[in-house]
Enzyme design. Structure first.
Site, PDB file in Angstrom:
ATOM      1  N   ASN A  11       0.807  -1.283  -0.087  1.00 27.03           N
ATOM      2  CA  ASN A  11       0.175   0.079   0.023  1.00 27.03           C
ATOM      3  C   ASN A  11       0.951   1.163   0.159  1.00 27.03           C
ATOM      4  OD1 ASN A  11      -1.909   2.069   0.615  1.00 27.03           O
ATOM      5  ND2 ASN A  11      -2.230   1.443   2.615  1.00 27.03           N
ATOM      6  N   TRP A  12       0.916   1.992  -1.221  1.00 28.28           N
ATOM      7  CA  TRP A  12       2.049   3.248  -1.385  1.00 28.28           C
ATOM      8  C   TRP A  12       1.448   4.458  -0.718  1.00 28.28           C
ATOM      9  CZ3 TRP A  12       4.539   3.264  -6.501  1.00 28.28           C
ATOM     10  CH2 TRP A  12       5.452   2.260  -6.738  1.00 28.28           C
ATOM     11  N   LYS A  13       0.094   4.221  -0.091  1.00 27.62           N
ATOM     12  CA  LYS A  13      -0.474   5.252   0.533  1.00 27.62           C
ATOM     13  C   LYS A  13      -0.375   6.765  -0.365  1.00 27.62           C
ATOM     14  CE  LYS A  13       0.207   3.243   4.909  1.00 27.62           C
ATOM     15  NZ  LYS A  13       0.171   3.068   6.330  1.00 27.62           N
ATOM     16  N   HIS A  96      -9.153   1.337   5.378  1.00 30.93           N
ATOM     17  CA  HIS A  96      -7.872   1.265   6.081  1.00 30.93           C
ATOM     18  C   HIS A  96      -8.003   2.192   7.330  1.00 30.93           C
ATOM     19  CE1 HIS A  96      -3.744   2.322   6.962  1.00 30.93           C
ATOM     20  NE2 HIS A  96      -3.285   1.553   6.076  1.00 30.93           N
ATOM     21  N   GLU A  98      -6.464   4.611   8.327  1.00 27.87           N
ATOM     22  CA  GLU A  98      -6.127   6.092   8.180  1.00 27.87           C
ATOM     23  C   GLU A  98      -7.346   6.808   7.412  1.00 27.87           C
ATOM     24  OE1 GLU A  98      -2.534   5.308   5.720  1.00 27.87           O
ATOM     25  OE2 GLU A  98      -1.662   4.794   7.548  1.00 27.87           O
ATOM     26  N   GLY A 172       3.261   2.082  10.747  1.00 30.25           N
ATOM     27  CA  GLY A 172       4.368   3.226  10.796  1.00 30.25           C
ATOM     28  C   GLY A 172       5.059   3.259  11.914  1.00 30.25           C
ATOM     29  N   SER A 211       4.041  -2.113  10.098  1.00 29.21           N
ATOM     30  CA  SER A 211       5.440  -2.375  10.514  1.00 29.21           C
ATOM     31  C   SER A 211       6.131  -3.496  10.166  1.00 29.21           C
ATOM     32  CB  SER A 211       5.865  -2.166  11.815  1.00 29.21           C
ATOM     33  OG  SER A 211       5.617  -0.604  11.916  1.00 29.21           O
ATOM     34  N   GLY A 232       3.052  -0.987   4.018  1.00 32.25           N
ATOM     35  CA  GLY A 232       3.087   0.356   3.962  1.00 32.25           C
ATOM     36  C   GLY A 232       4.645   0.734   3.710  1.00 32.25           C
TER      37      GLY A 232
END
Ligand code: 13P
Length: 249
Positions: A11-13, A96, A98, A172, A211, A232
């Site tokens: 997932n490159w966000k 997600h 976020e 993260g 992570s 991520g």
């Protein structure tokens, strides 16, 4: 135990410009060379890169990171599942943490998006996971259970649904749950899936995310009921991502 093909997903966000397609091409060529073994490999770049990624990423799957619940209409700035599919995506991440936090997405909104994804012919990756406070107060399984009950699409199959367990506090941060904690939550999710989707729940892939790095991938991917990773930060470079997907070689 059903033989489930693992999914190594990145997932490159909100990261990646056209110049980043070189990393994607390097991942795709490693996939074609067999370096990721029996895993299915997926990258979810920002929406602006999906069409180009689908061209450049032969041998692997491309996905979106969110979609609108409607197929089309007056929703400025939004992207429908159908549009993602048209651009070359076969997967979409929904719910997600976020997006749940930044955009106030409720379980019902996530379910609506997941159902839109299925209608458009995409496989939905539905994310669930507890916050640090919820874990510390012993609510992890209750929180994950209610997210599962409220946000999974109706009428999904093991081919059209993936569940990603992503503890919010592990995203993260460099922190991860212990293998025993991951095993407990994944076993619980498996149990819920079997209950909700008789005949399919045992085959639905359950990813761990938060992570995941090359250094911990062997341990985390080796946990029972962990059928792949949702990565991520470490998916942004081919070297790190292949250090994770490569555990399936
Ligand atoms: P990190 O791998 O950067 O912790 O992010 C995990 C994630 O949120 C993937 O969806």
């Amino acid at each position: 135990m059903t033989d489930i093909r693992p999914l190594a997903a990145g997932n490159w966000k909100m990261n990646g410009l056209r110049a980043s397609l070189g990393e994607l091409e390097a991942i795709a060529s490693a996939v074609r060379a067999g370096e990721t073994g029996r895993a299915e490999v997926l990258i979810c770049p920002p929406a602006t890169l999906i069409a180009a990624a689908a061209q450049a990423g032969g041998g692997m799957a491309i996905g979106g990171q969110d979609c609108h619940a409607a197929a089309s209409g007056a929703h400025t700035g939004d992207i429908s599942a159908q549009m993602l599919r048209d651009a070359g995506a076969t997967y979409v991440i929904v719910g997600h943490s976020e997006r749940r936090a930044d955009h106030g997405e409720s379980d019902q909104m996530v379910r609506d998006k997941a159902e839109a994804a299925l209608r458009a012919g995409l496989t939905a990756i539905v994310c669930v996971g507890e916050t640090r406070d919820q874990r510390e107060s012993g609510q992890t399984l209750a929180v994950v259970g209610s997210q599962i009950a409220g946000s999974l699409p109706h009428d999904a199959t093991a081919a059209t649904l993936v569940v990603a367990y992503e503890p919010v506090w592990a995203i993260g941060t460099g922190l991860t749950p212990t293998a025993a904690d991951v095993a407990e939550v994944h076993a619980f999710i498996r149990h819920e899936l079997i209950d909700l989707m008789p005949g399919e729940g045992e085959k639905v892939r359950i990813l761990y995310g938060g992570s995941v790095k090359p250094a911990n991938a062997v341990e985390l991917m080796g946990v029972e009921n962990v059928n792949g990773a949702l990565v991520g930060g470490a998916s942004l470079t081919a070297k790190d991502f292949l250090g994770i997907a490569g555990v399936y070689k």
